[in-house]
Design a protein around this motif. Structure first.
Motif, mmCIF file in Angstrom:
data_model
loop_
_atom_site.group_PDB
_atom_site.id
_atom_site.type_symbol
_atom_site.label_atom_id
_atom_site.label_comp_id
_atom_site.label_asym_id
_atom_site.label_seq_id
_atom_site.Cartn_x
_atom_site.Cartn_y
_atom_site.Cartn_z
ATOM 1 N N HIS A 129 0.821 -1.214 0.000
ATOM 2 C CA HIS A 129 0.000 0.000 0.000
ATOM 3 C C HIS A 129 0.855 1.266 0.000
ATOM 4 C CE1 HIS A 129 -4.035 -1.798 0.529
ATOM 5 N NE2 HIS A 129 -3.362 -2.769 1.118
ATOM 6 N N SER A 130 2.158 1.116 -0.144
ATOM 7 C CA SER A 130 3.117 2.249 -0.167
ATOM 8 C C SER A 130 2.983 3.141 1.062
ATOM 9 C CB SER A 130 2.933 3.086 -1.436
ATOM 10 O OG SER A 130 3.044 2.283 -2.572
ATOM 11 N N ILE A 131 2.792 2.514 2.220
ATOM 12 C CA ILE A 131 2.695 3.278 3.477
ATOM 13 C C ILE A 131 4.020 3.125 4.224
ATOM 14 C CG2 ILE A 131 1.498 3.486 5.705
ATOM 15 C CD1 ILE A 131 -1.009 2.389 4.306
ATOM 16 N N PRO A 132 4.750 4.221 4.447
ATOM 17 C CA PRO A 132 6.049 4.098 5.123
ATOM 18 C C PRO A 132 5.901 3.815 6.620
ATOM 19 C CG PRO A 132 5.541 6.403 4.709
ATOM 20 C CD PRO A 132 4.432 5.605 4.068
ATOM 21 N N ILE A 133 6.830 3.004 7.139
ATOM 22 C CA ILE A 133 6.857 2.735 8.589
ATOM 23 C C ILE A 133 7.830 3.743 9.203
ATOM 24 C CG2 ILE A 133 7.412 1.036 10.384
ATOM 25 C CD1 ILE A 133 6.865 -1.136 8.208
ATOM 26 N N VAL A 134 7.309 4.625 10.065
ATOM 27 C CA VAL A 134 8.158 5.676 10.633
ATOM 28 C C VAL A 134 8.543 5.392 12.086
ATOM 29 C CG1 VAL A 134 7.253 7.429 9.061
ATOM 30 C CG2 VAL A 134 6.145 7.078 11.285
ATOM 31 N N GLY A 135 7.970 4.351 12.665
ATOM 32 C CA GLY A 135 8.326 4.001 14.043
ATOM 33 C C GLY A 135 8.022 2.540 14.287
ATOM 34 N N SER A 136 8.893 1.886 15.056
ATOM 35 C CA SER A 136 8.690 0.448 15.252
ATOM 36 C C SER A 136 9.346 -0.013 16.557
ATOM 37 C CB SER A 136 9.311 -0.273 14.048
ATOM 38 O OG SER A 136 9.263 -1.654 14.239
ATOM 39 N N ASP A 137 8.668 -0.901 17.250
ATOM 40 C CA ASP A 137 9.243 -1.530 18.442
ATOM 41 C C ASP A 137 8.710 -2.963 18.463
ATOM 42 O OD1 ASP A 137 10.218 -2.300 20.881
ATOM 43 O OD2 ASP A 137 8.952 -0.970 22.066
ATOM 44 N N VAL A 138 9.426 -3.864 17.816
ATOM 45 C CA VAL A 138 8.911 -5.224 17.636
ATOM 46 C C VAL A 138 9.936 -6.269 18.097
ATOM 47 C CG1 VAL A 138 7.394 -4.595 15.703
ATOM 48 C CG2 VAL A 138 9.730 -5.357 15.236
ATOM 49 N N GLY A 139 9.435 -7.488 18.269
ATOM 50 C CA GLY A 139 10.295 -8.618 18.632
ATOM 51 C C GLY A 139 10.538 -8.701 20.129
ATOM 52 N N GLY A 140 11.580 -9.381 20.512
ATOM 53 C CA GLY A 140 11.883 -9.553 21.931
ATOM 54 C C GLY A 140 10.979 -10.594 22.573
ATOM 55 N N ASN A 141 10.991 -10.616 23.904
ATOM 56 C CA ASN A 141 10.186 -11.632 24.608
ATOM 57 C C ASN A 141 9.361 -11.006 25.729
ATOM 58 O OD1 ASN A 141 12.257 -11.038 26.272
ATOM 59 N ND2 ASN A 141 12.959 -13.127 26.613
ATOM 60 N N TYR A 142 8.801 -9.845 25.453
ATOM 61 C CA TYR A 142 7.983 -9.173 26.463
ATOM 62 C C TYR A 142 6.766 -8.502 25.811
ATOM 63 C CZ TYR A 142 11.075 -5.547 24.650
ATOM 64 O OH TYR A 142 11.790 -4.737 23.814
ATOM 65 N N GLY A 143 5.724 -8.320 26.662
ATOM 66 C CA GLY A 143 4.486 -7.721 26.184
ATOM 67 C C GLY A 143 4.576 -6.203 26.106
ATOM 68 N N ARG A 144 3.672 -5.635 25.321
ATOM 69 C CA ARG A 144 3.677 -4.182 25.121
ATOM 70 C C ARG A 144 2.241 -3.649 25.054
ATOM 71 N NH1 ARG A 144 7.615 -6.484 21.627
ATOM 72 N NH2 ARG A 144 9.578 -5.356 21.442
ATOM 73 N N THR A 145 2.064 -2.428 25.522
ATOM 74 C CA THR A 145 0.795 -1.714 25.365
ATOM 75 C C THR A 145 1.055 -0.480 24.503
ATOM 76 O OG1 THR A 145 -0.231 -2.506 27.399
ATOM 77 C CG2 THR A 145 -0.937 -0.349 26.625
ATOM 78 N N MET A 146 0.193 -0.256 23.503
ATOM 79 C CA MET A 146 0.424 0.827 22.525
ATOM 80 C C MET A 146 -0.720 1.844 22.625
ATOM 81 S SD MET A 146 0.838 0.127 18.466
ATOM 82 C CE MET A 146 2.025 1.037 17.492
ATOM 83 N N ARG A 147 -0.358 3.109 22.567
ATOM 84 C CA ARG A 147 -1.362 4.183 22.656
ATOM 85 C C ARG A 147 -1.175 5.194 21.534
ATOM 86 N NH1 ARG A 147 -0.128 2.873 27.979
ATOM 87 N NH2 ARG A 147 -1.951 2.480 29.282
ATOM 88 N N LEU A 148 -2.289 5.722 21.024
ATOM 89 C CA LEU A 148 -2.256 6.769 20.002
ATOM 90 C C LEU A 148 -3.169 7.913 20.436
ATOM 91 C CD1 LEU A 148 -1.863 8.075 17.150
ATOM 92 C CD2 LEU A 148 -3.770 6.640 16.370
ATOM 93 N N GLU A 149 -2.569 9.110 20.561
ATOM 94 C CA GLU A 149 -3.361 10.321 20.862
ATOM 95 C C GLU A 149 -3.786 10.943 19.545
ATOM 96 O OE1 GLU A 149 -0.889 12.003 24.754
ATOM 97 O OE2 GLU A 149 -0.964 13.153 22.897
ATOM 98 N N ILE A 150 -5.088 11.051 19.341
ATOM 99 C CA ILE A 150 -5.570 11.618 18.067
ATOM 100 C C ILE A 150 -5.251 13.121 17.993
ATOM 101 C CG2 ILE A 150 -7.628 12.048 16.657
ATOM 102 C CD1 ILE A 150 -6.726 9.099 16.689
ATOM 103 N N ARG A 151 -5.245 13.798 19.126
ATOM 104 C CA ARG A 151 -4.960 15.237 19.124
ATOM 105 C C ARG A 151 -3.590 15.549 18.499
ATOM 106 N NH1 ARG A 151 -7.415 18.907 22.086
ATOM 107 N NH2 ARG A 151 -8.325 17.308 23.395
ATOM 108 N N THR A 152 -2.611 14.696 18.776
ATOM 109 C CA THR A 152 -1.233 14.994 18.360
ATOM 110 C C THR A 152 -0.624 13.955 17.406
ATOM 111 O OG1 THR A 152 -0.411 13.713 20.232
ATOM 112 C CG2 THR A 152 -0.752 16.076 20.601
ATOM 113 N N GLY A 153 -1.209 12.790 17.336
ATOM 114 C CA GLY A 153 -0.614 11.694 16.561
ATOM 115 C C GLY A 153 0.493 10.990 17.331
#
Lengths: 167, 185
Positions: A129-153
């Protein structure tokens, strides 16, 4: 400074959500092998989030609408479509991703690493879809919680061990 | 249905685990609640409360005539009561880093009792042969552990059969939550 009230929208396992309302905070909790994906249109300030459970529907008959977003190959195009209805343009979208961990490494040597497969599938679909990945935190052996603020991105990733960082 | 049969025998296994733990700790062990249900896949990571709350977990997978997974979750805040009950004579004298190591041993020991008692009861009751995996101990977000178990068990259906057991030690806050995820039911 006045406190800004946030409206929290929880994106559960295998679900997608999108918003253009500044007060909204999209959050997906405790990603293990799943991948959390954020798409963001910085001009229209429309954001979306997916909690990808599996890389591919593999030709499964996904008849129920709630099942479709579980799979990267169906869920990501669906999220893009829904964000376009809110005014986002796919040409402007940028992506951030987190998760794809292997929490029990080495326990099931005969099993494929679903976390790594989820990451590869998401990367490949974004490339199509030609969408660039500008940030990433993947792999490892631990869980993660992800948040997105719509006001600021602003997109953050937190772990069980008290570390939270912007990606 | 095989699944109903399994639930019945889980109850028998819990009774034997309760007695064994009671004998080991010298305290009453109570099975506070047993709930069996079919829940939505998306809700499973929320089963043990806040999905991002940190737990110490023991994970056992069994295969053979029946397949499934057992997760035994412990809240780190309550673990010290459990350790004190099991090893009162020297726990208080340990350094903090030594206490952490002891907590993992406690989890391992208690999980062995809980896991083997219930699996033996299921195997005997259903006249099945079960092969448990070695237990894997992990400290992380409860939801991430549950999510990984769903993937490991190839559990993708909309409704997921779950048995959720809460056990409590004496008058303390210590306890464990056992979650059974039968596969192919």
């Amino acid at each position: 400074m006045a406190e800004v009230k946030q409206n929290v929208i929880v994106v559960k396992l295998g679900q997608i959500a999108w918003s253009d309302r500044p007060e909204d905070l999209l959050v997906t909790y405790s990603l293990g092998s799943c991948v959390g994906l954020v798409l963001w249109d910085p001009v229209e300030r429309v954001g979306g989030m997916a909690h990808v459970f599996l890389p591919s529907s593999n030709g499964r008959n996904v008849s129920r609408p709630e099942e479709a977003p579980r799979f990267a190959d169906i869920g990501i195009p669906l999220l893009i479509q829904r964000m376009e209805r809110k005014g986002a343009s796919r040409r402007r979208l940028v992506a951030r991703m987190a998760g794809g961990a292997s929490l029990f490494p080495g326990l099931f040597k005969e099993m494929p690493d679903i976390g790594a497969q989820n990451v590869s599938a998401v990367v490949e679909i974004l490339r199509k879809h030609s969408i660039p990945i500008v940030g990433s935190d993947v792999g490892g052996n631990y869980g993660r919680t992800m948040r997105l603020e719509i006001r600021t991105g602003r997109t953050t990733v937190a772990t069980a061990f008290g570390v939270e960082r912007e990606i | 249905m095989k699944y109903d049969n399994v639930i019945r025998h889980i109850g028998e296994g819990l009774e034997s685990a309760r007695k064994a733990l009671g004998a080991l700790t010298g305290k009453d062990v109570e099975v506070a609640s047993v709930k069996s249900s079919e829940m939505s896949l998306a809700e499973v990571p929320f089963l043990a409360g806040a999905p991002d709350s940190v737990v110490l977990a023991s994970y056992i997978r069994y295969s053979g005539d029946l397949r499934g997974q057992i997760l035994i979750l412990y809240r780190p805040d309550n673990m010290k009561d459990l350790a004190l009950a099991l090893a009162p004579e020297f726990f208080a004298e340990l350094k903090e880093e030594e206490k952490e190591a002891l907590l993992e041993s406690v989890v391992s020991e208690v999980s062995n009792i809980l896991g083997s008692s219930t699996l033996n009861a299921i195997a005997d009751g259903t006249e099945s042969t079960l092969r448990p995996s070695p237990p894997c101990i992990v400290r992380d977000m409860a939801g991430a552990i549950l999510e990984t178990a769903l993937v490991a068990g190839s559990i993708f259906s909309e409704k997921v059969p779950v048995v959720d057991v809460k056990m409590k030690l004496g008058r303390t806050d210590a306890g464990a939550e056992m979650i059974f995820l039968p596969e192919g039911s």
